[in-house]
Design a protein around this motif. Structure first.
Motif, PDB file in Angstrom:
ATOM      1  N   ASP A  98       0.767  -1.154   0.141  1.00  0.00           N
ATOM      2  CA  ASP A  98      -0.052   0.061  -0.032  1.00  0.00           C
ATOM      3  C   ASP A  98       0.833   1.228  -0.096  1.00  0.00           C
ATOM      4  OD1 ASP A  98      -2.447  -1.357   0.135  1.00  0.00           O
ATOM      5  OD2 ASP A  98      -2.323  -1.773   2.421  1.00  0.00           O
ATOM      6  N   VAL A  99       0.726   1.972  -1.008  1.00  0.00           N
ATOM      7  CA  VAL A  99       1.812   3.129  -1.432  1.00  0.00           C
ATOM      8  C   VAL A  99       1.053   4.493  -1.262  1.00  0.00           C
ATOM      9  CG1 VAL A  99       3.454   4.223  -2.746  1.00  0.00           C
ATOM     10  CG2 VAL A  99       3.345   1.568  -2.405  1.00  0.00           C
ATOM     11  N   VAL A 100       1.489   5.565  -0.508  1.00  0.00           N
ATOM     12  CA  VAL A 100       0.967   6.886  -0.720  1.00  0.00           C
ATOM     13  C   VAL A 100       2.111   7.658  -1.426  1.00  0.00           C
ATOM     14  CG1 VAL A 100      -0.017   8.855   0.437  1.00  0.00           C
ATOM     15  CG2 VAL A 100      -0.574   6.523   1.105  1.00  0.00           C
ATOM     16  N   CYS A 101       1.877   8.526  -2.553  1.00  0.00           N
ATOM     17  CA  CYS A 101       2.742   9.210  -2.996  1.00  0.00           C
ATOM     18  C   CYS A 101       2.314  10.755  -2.300  1.00  0.00           C
ATOM     19  CB  CYS A 101       2.864   9.079  -4.559  1.00  0.00           C
ATOM     20  SG  CYS A 101       3.665   7.626  -5.212  1.00  0.00           S
ATOM     21  N   VAL A 102       3.227  11.379  -2.090  1.00  0.00           N
ATOM     22  CA  VAL A 102       3.220  12.824  -1.433  1.00  0.00           C
ATOM     23  C   VAL A 102       3.772  13.733  -2.511  1.00  0.00           C
ATOM     24  CG1 VAL A 102       3.293  14.189   0.473  1.00  0.00           C
ATOM     25  CG2 VAL A 102       2.976  11.879   1.061  1.00  0.00           C
ATOM     26  N   ASP A 103       3.301  14.910  -2.445  1.00  0.00           N
ATOM     27  CA  ASP A 103       3.888  15.941  -3.149  1.00  0.00           C
ATOM     28  C   ASP A 103       3.353  17.462  -2.772  1.00  0.00           C
ATOM     29  OD1 ASP A 103       5.896  16.213  -5.701  1.00  0.00           O
ATOM     30  OD2 ASP A 103       4.776  17.966  -5.487  1.00  0.00           O
ATOM     31  N   LYS A 104       4.140  18.513  -2.769  1.00  0.00           N
ATOM     32  CA  LYS A 104       3.637  19.581  -2.328  1.00  0.00           C
ATOM     33  C   LYS A 104       2.827  20.529  -3.490  1.00  0.00           C
ATOM     34  CE  LYS A 104       7.202  20.730   1.129  1.00  0.00           C
ATOM     35  NZ  LYS A 104       6.082  21.001   2.435  1.00  0.00           N
ATOM     36  N   ALA A 150       0.039  20.975  -5.504  1.00  0.00           N
ATOM     37  CA  ALA A 150      -1.121  20.518  -5.704  1.00  0.00           C
ATOM     38  C   ALA A 150      -1.577  20.105  -6.932  1.00  0.00           C
ATOM     39  CB  ALA A 150      -2.175  21.510  -5.117  1.00  0.00           C
ATOM     40  N   SER A 151      -1.354  20.785  -7.966  1.00  0.00           N
ATOM     41  CA  SER A 151      -1.648  20.565  -9.431  1.00  0.00           C
ATOM     42  C   SER A 151      -1.185  19.456 -10.026  1.00  0.00           C
ATOM     43  CB  SER A 151      -1.049  21.921 -10.226  1.00  0.00           C
ATOM     44  OG  SER A 151       0.184  21.875 -10.268  1.00  0.00           O
ATOM     45  N   ARG A 185      -4.247   0.163  -4.313  1.00  0.00           N
ATOM     46  CA  ARG A 185      -2.847   0.164  -3.617  1.00  0.00           C
ATOM     47  C   ARG A 185      -1.978   1.463  -3.837  1.00  0.00           C
ATOM     48  NH1 ARG A 185      -3.277  -5.046  -6.231  1.00  0.00           N
ATOM     49  NH2 ARG A 185      -2.078  -4.096  -7.697  1.00  0.00           N
ATOM     50  N   LEU A 186      -2.497   2.231  -4.589  1.00  0.00           N
ATOM     51  CA  LEU A 186      -1.773   3.483  -4.887  1.00  0.00           C
ATOM     52  C   LEU A 186      -2.667   4.861  -4.869  1.00  0.00           C
ATOM     53  CD1 LEU A 186       1.014   4.698  -5.786  1.00  0.00           C
ATOM     54  CD2 LEU A 186       0.295   4.562  -8.119  1.00  0.00           C
ATOM     55  N   THR A 187      -2.157   5.710  -3.945  1.00  0.00           N
ATOM     56  CA  THR A 187      -2.972   6.950  -3.853  1.00  0.00           C
ATOM     57  C   THR A 187      -1.879   8.073  -3.824  1.00  0.00           C
ATOM     58  OG1 THR A 187      -2.991   6.690  -1.429  1.00  0.00           O
ATOM     59  CG2 THR A 187      -4.873   5.955  -2.546  1.00  0.00           C
ATOM     60  N   PHE A 188      -2.504   9.354  -3.892  1.00  0.00           N
ATOM     61  CA  PHE A 188      -1.890  10.458  -4.070  1.00  0.00           C
ATOM     62  C   PHE A 188      -2.427  11.530  -3.121  1.00  0.00           C
ATOM     63  CE2 PHE A 188      -1.799   8.503  -8.086  1.00  0.00           C
ATOM     64  CZ  PHE A 188      -0.390   7.933  -8.345  1.00  0.00           C
ATOM     65  N   THR A 189      -1.441  12.381  -2.595  1.00  0.00           N
ATOM     66  CA  THR A 189      -2.025  13.561  -1.326  1.00  0.00           C
ATOM     67  C   THR A 189      -0.738  14.547  -1.256  1.00  0.00           C
ATOM     68  OG1 THR A 189      -2.881  13.874   0.829  1.00  0.00           O
ATOM     69  CG2 THR A 189      -0.805  12.220   0.505  1.00  0.00           C
ATOM     70  N   THR A 190      -1.308  15.612  -0.898  1.00  0.00           N
ATOM     71  CA  THR A 190      -0.316  16.783  -0.450  1.00  0.00           C
ATOM     72  C   THR A 190      -0.153  16.716   0.976  1.00  0.00           C
ATOM     73  OG1 THR A 190      -2.079  18.131  -0.340  1.00  0.00           O
ATOM     74  CG2 THR A 190      -1.030  18.199  -2.517  1.00  0.00           C
ATOM     75  N   ASP A 191      -0.954  15.689   1.738  1.00  0.00           N
ATOM     76  CA  ASP A 191      -1.024  15.934   3.094  1.00  0.00           C
ATOM     77  C   ASP A 191       0.027  14.941   3.622  1.00  0.00           C
ATOM     78  OD1 ASP A 191      -1.386  15.911   5.953  1.00  0.00           O
ATOM     79  OD2 ASP A 191      -3.639  15.352   5.755  1.00  0.00           O
ATOM     80  N   LEU A 192       1.216  15.464   3.839  1.00  0.00           N
ATOM     81  CA  LEU A 192       2.417  14.533   4.456  1.00  0.00           C
ATOM     82  C   LEU A 192       2.061  14.108   5.679  1.00  0.00           C
ATOM     83  CD1 LEU A 192       6.208  15.340   4.098  1.00  0.00           C
ATOM     84  CD2 LEU A 192       5.342  14.622   6.154  1.00  0.00           C
ATOM     85  N   ASP A 233      14.307  19.604   4.413  1.00  0.00           N
ATOM     86  CA  ASP A 233      12.800  19.970   4.841  1.00  0.00           C
ATOM     87  C   ASP A 233      12.119  18.843   4.838  1.00  0.00           C
ATOM     88  OD1 ASP A 233      14.073  22.595   4.640  1.00  0.00           O
ATOM     89  OD2 ASP A 233      13.098  22.915   2.595  1.00  0.00           O
ATOM     90  N   ALA A 234      12.216  17.725   4.065  1.00  0.00           N
ATOM     91  CA  ALA A 234      11.367  16.555   4.116  1.00  0.00           C
ATOM     92  C   ALA A 234      11.622  15.845   5.335  1.00  0.00           C
ATOM     93  CB  ALA A 234      11.468  15.648   2.822  1.00  0.00           C
ATOM     94  N   THR A 235      12.844  15.859   5.905  1.00  0.00           N
ATOM     95  CA  THR A 235      13.307  15.146   6.886  1.00  0.00           C
ATOM     96  C   THR A 235      12.465  15.544   8.207  1.00  0.00           C
ATOM     97  OG1 THR A 235      15.346  14.459   6.142  1.00  0.00           O
ATOM     98  CG2 THR A 235      15.072  14.523   8.373  1.00  0.00           C
ATOM     99  N   ARG A 236      12.391  16.983   8.331  1.00  0.00           N
ATOM    100  CA  ARG A 236      11.863  17.839   9.341  1.00  0.00           C
ATOM    101  C   ARG A 236      10.318  17.695   9.595  1.00  0.00           C
ATOM    102  NH1 ARG A 236      15.824  21.369   7.551  1.00  0.00           N
ATOM    103  NH2 ARG A 236      17.498  21.664   8.860  1.00  0.00           N
ATOM    104  N   GLU A 237       9.677  17.660   8.245  1.00  0.00           N
ATOM    105  CA  GLU A 237       8.173  17.320   8.494  1.00  0.00           C
ATOM    106  C   GLU A 237       8.169  15.585   8.613  1.00  0.00           C
ATOM    107  OE1 GLU A 237       5.868  19.194   5.133  1.00  0.00           O
ATOM    108  OE2 GLU A 237       7.718  19.752   4.318  1.00  0.00           O
ATOM    109  N   ILE A 238       8.982  14.961   8.097  1.00  0.00           N
ATOM    110  CA  ILE A 238       8.645  13.475   8.665  1.00  0.00           C
ATOM    111  C   ILE A 238       8.810  13.270  10.161  1.00  0.00           C
ATOM    112  CG2 ILE A 238       9.655  11.273   8.469  1.00  0.00           C
ATOM    113  CD1 ILE A 238      10.585  11.879   5.628  1.00  0.00           C
ATOM    114  N   ALA A 239       9.778  13.840  10.662  1.00  0.00           N
ATOM    115  CA  ALA A 239       9.906  13.817  12.104  1.00  0.00           C
ATOM    116  C   ALA A 239       8.739  14.452  12.799  1.00  0.00           C
ATOM    117  CB  ALA A 239      11.225  14.665  12.480  1.00  0.00           C
TER     118      ALA A 239
END
Length: 446
Positions: A25-31, A33-34, A63-70, A102-108
Motif C-alpha cells: 500500500d503506497v501513498v505518494c506525497v507532493d507539495k 497540488a496541481s 494500492r496507490l494513492t496521492f496526496t499533499t497531506d504529508l 525539509d522533508a526530514t523535518r516534516e517526517i519527524a
C-alpha cells in the motif's frame, strides 16, 4: 507493508507505482497540488513508457494513492522514502539538499511510531547521518532508523529496471531496518535479484561511483571517436572490438554528442565536490566533466563545418542565415527530459553563428519550449527539414531510424546530413543524395 513516498517526481512516482504493483500500500506525497490533482486524474507529469498504465492499474486496485497531506501519509507507515530533488547547487556544484532536509523535518513531526526512513534521492556521502541527526533532535523518543537505498533507473526503461534490477543496494547496520527492507523487496528477492547490504555511507557512494564510471565510458569512447576521424578508423568497429572484452563490456560505448540528463551531469559534479571536501581529488572524473561540457559545443561547430563544406573561418561565415533542422531534443530517447541535453548547447552554438533552427522531438517539445523558446518547432521530421540547408540527428529516437531518406532530401533546400548518433550507414545517406557526416567514421586524411 505501508509505504509513503515523499516526492512524486521521476524517482518517487516510478518507485511508488512499482512498489504498489508488488502488493504494498503506497501513498505518494507532493507539495505541488496541481501535480497531485493531475495524477489523481490519471495524467502523468513525465513521459515514461508503461508508467500511465501501471499507475492506473494500481490506483484502480486501491494500492496507490496521492496526496499533499504529508502528516496523514506518514502516520503509521512502515517505511517512508525520501525521493525529492537534489539539484546541483549554484556556485560550487554540490548537491542541494534543501528538499531532503525539509522533508526530514516534516517526517519527524509526523511519524507516530517505529518506522524506517529511506533516502531514495541521490545524496552525497554522510547525508544519512545528517538525516538521522535531524530525526533524533526533533523526535528522540521515536524509534526511527535511517537507510540508504539509491535508485539505478534509466529514463525510458525505468519500470523494467525497477522490476528486474542488476542489484538492490541497501545501506544500514540495523537489523530491524534490514528486516523491513527485505520485506519491501521480497518480490525481487524471490526472483533472485541480488541484494547488497552495506554500511550507509558505502551505499551513498555506490550510486555516485557507478554514474561517474558510466560517464567516463561515454566520454572515453567520444574522444576515441575524434581520434578515429583523424586517422580514418571506424569508431563503431572499435567499440565492438573493445566491448567484446568481458572486462570492459559493450554498454555505454556508443559515440555521440556527450551525456546529459538528470543524473550524470549533477552526480559527477557532486562527486567532485565530495572529493574536494575530503581532500581526495578525483582527477579522472574532473577530466570527464570538462571534456563532456566542451564536446556539446564542439558538436555545434561540427555541424557548422559540415554546412560550410570547409573548416576555415571565411567558409564558416557563409553559413550565417542558413537553416538547420534538428531532429531529437531530449538527452536520450523514450523520455521528455531536457535537463543538460546536448541539443541545448548544439542549438545555442548554431544560433550564435546566425543560423536559423527548426526542431522536432517525439515527446520533448513542450519541455524544450521552456528551455529554448526561440526555435521553430515542427510537427515531424519532414516538416522540420522542409527548405532546410542541413538536417542534424541529435537524439536516436526510433522514429528517426527508418526515415525515408530520399523524401527527406527532396524536402530540403540543401544536401547536408550530420548524424551525431551514427544511425545510418554512410552509403545509404550518400545514395539518397546527402553530403553525410557522422561521429568517428570518415575516410583517412591525405
Amino acid at each position: 507493508m505501508r509505504i509513503t513516498m515523499i516526492g512524486s517526481g521521476y524517482v518517487g512516482l516510478v518507485s511508488g507505482a512499482c512498489f504498489s504493483d508488488f502488493g504494498h500500500d503506497v501513498v505518494c506525497v507532493d507539495k505541488d497540488a496541481s501535480k497531485i490533482e493531475a495524477l489523481e486524474a490519471g495524467r502523468m507529469p513525465i513521459y515514461e513508457p508503461g508508467l500511465e498504465q501501471l499507475v492506473a492499474t494500481n490506483v484502480a486496485a486501491g494500492r496507490l494513492t496521492f496526496t499533499t497531506d504529508l502528516k496523514s501519509a506518514v502516520a503509521g507507515a512502515d517505511a517512508v522514502f525520501i525521493a525529492v530533488g537534489t539539484p546541483s547547487r549554484r556556485g560550487d556544484g554540490h548537491a542541494d539538499l534543501t528538499y531532503v532536509f525539509d522533508a526530514t523535518r516534516e517526517i519527524a513531526e509526523a511519524v507516530t511510531g517505529p518506522a524506517v526512513v529511506v533516502t531514495k534521492s541521490t545524496v552525497p556521502v554522510g547525508t544519512g547521518d545528517k538525516v538521522e541527526a535531524i530525526l533524533r533532535e526533533v523526535r528522540p523518543e521515536v524509534d526511527v532508523q535511517v537507510v540508504s537505498n539509491p535508485e539505478f533507473l534509466r529514463e525510458g526503461a525505468a519500470i523494467g529496471d525497477f522490476k528486474r534490477p542488476d542489484r538492490i543496494v541497501i545501506g544500514t547496520d540495523n537489523e530491524r531496518a534490514r528486516g523491513v527492507m527485505r520485506a519491501i523487496y521480497r518480490p525481487l528477492y524471490l526472483n533472485e535479484s541480488p541484494i547488497l547490504f552495506t554500511g550507509r555511507r558505502t551505499s551513498e557512494l555506490i550510486k555516485y561511483a557507478a554514474n561517474a564510471f558510466l560517464a567516463t565510458k561515454i566520454t572515453f569512447i567520444n574522444e576515441i571517436a575524434d581520434l578515429c576521424e583523424a586517422v580514418g578508423a571506424n569508431v563503431q568497429d572499435v567499440s565492438r572490438g573493445i566491448g567484446l572484452d568481458n572486462r570492459i563490456g559493450k554498454k555505454f560505448l556508443h559515440a555521440g554528442p556527450g551525456y546529459g540528463g538528470s543524473c550524470f551531469p549533477k552526480d559527477t559534479l557532486a562527486l567532485l565536490k565530495t572529493g574536494e571536501d575530503y581532500e581526495a581529488p578525483l582527477r579522472i572524473v574532473e577530466a570527464v566533466v570538462q571534456v563532456n561540457d566542451s564536446r556539446k559545443r564542439a558538436m555545434g561547430r561540427k555541424v557548422i563545418r559540415a554546412l560550410a563544406g570547409d573548416t576555415n573561418a571565411a567558409a564558416r561565415e557563409e553559413t550565417r542565415g542558413k537553416t538547420v533542422a534538428v531532429l531529437g531534443l531530449t538527452f536520450k530517447p523514450n523520455t521528455d527530459d531536457m535537463r543538460d541535453a546536448p541539443s541545448i548547447a548544439i542549438i545555442q552554438t548554431l544560433q550564435d553563428a546566425g543560423i536559423t533552427v527548426r526542431a522536432h522531438d517525439p515527446e520533448g517539445m513542450e519541455a524544450a519550449r521552456r528551455v529554448m523558446p526561440g526555435i521553430d518547432y515542427r510537427t515531424d521530421a519532414y516538416d522540420a527539414a522542409a527548405g532546410a540547408d542541413a538536417v542534424v540527428i541529435v537524439t536516436e529516437w526510433d522514429t528517426y531510424r527508418a526515415l525515408d531518406l530520399k523524401r527527406l532530401k527532396a524536402a530540403m533546400s540543401g544536401d547536408v546530413m550530420v548524424d551525431l548518433r551514427n544511425v545510418y550507414p554512410p552509403a545509404d545517406a550518400e545514395a539518397a543524395g546527402f553530403r553525410y557526416s557522422s561521429i568517428g567514421r570518415v575516410a583517412p586524411k591525405g
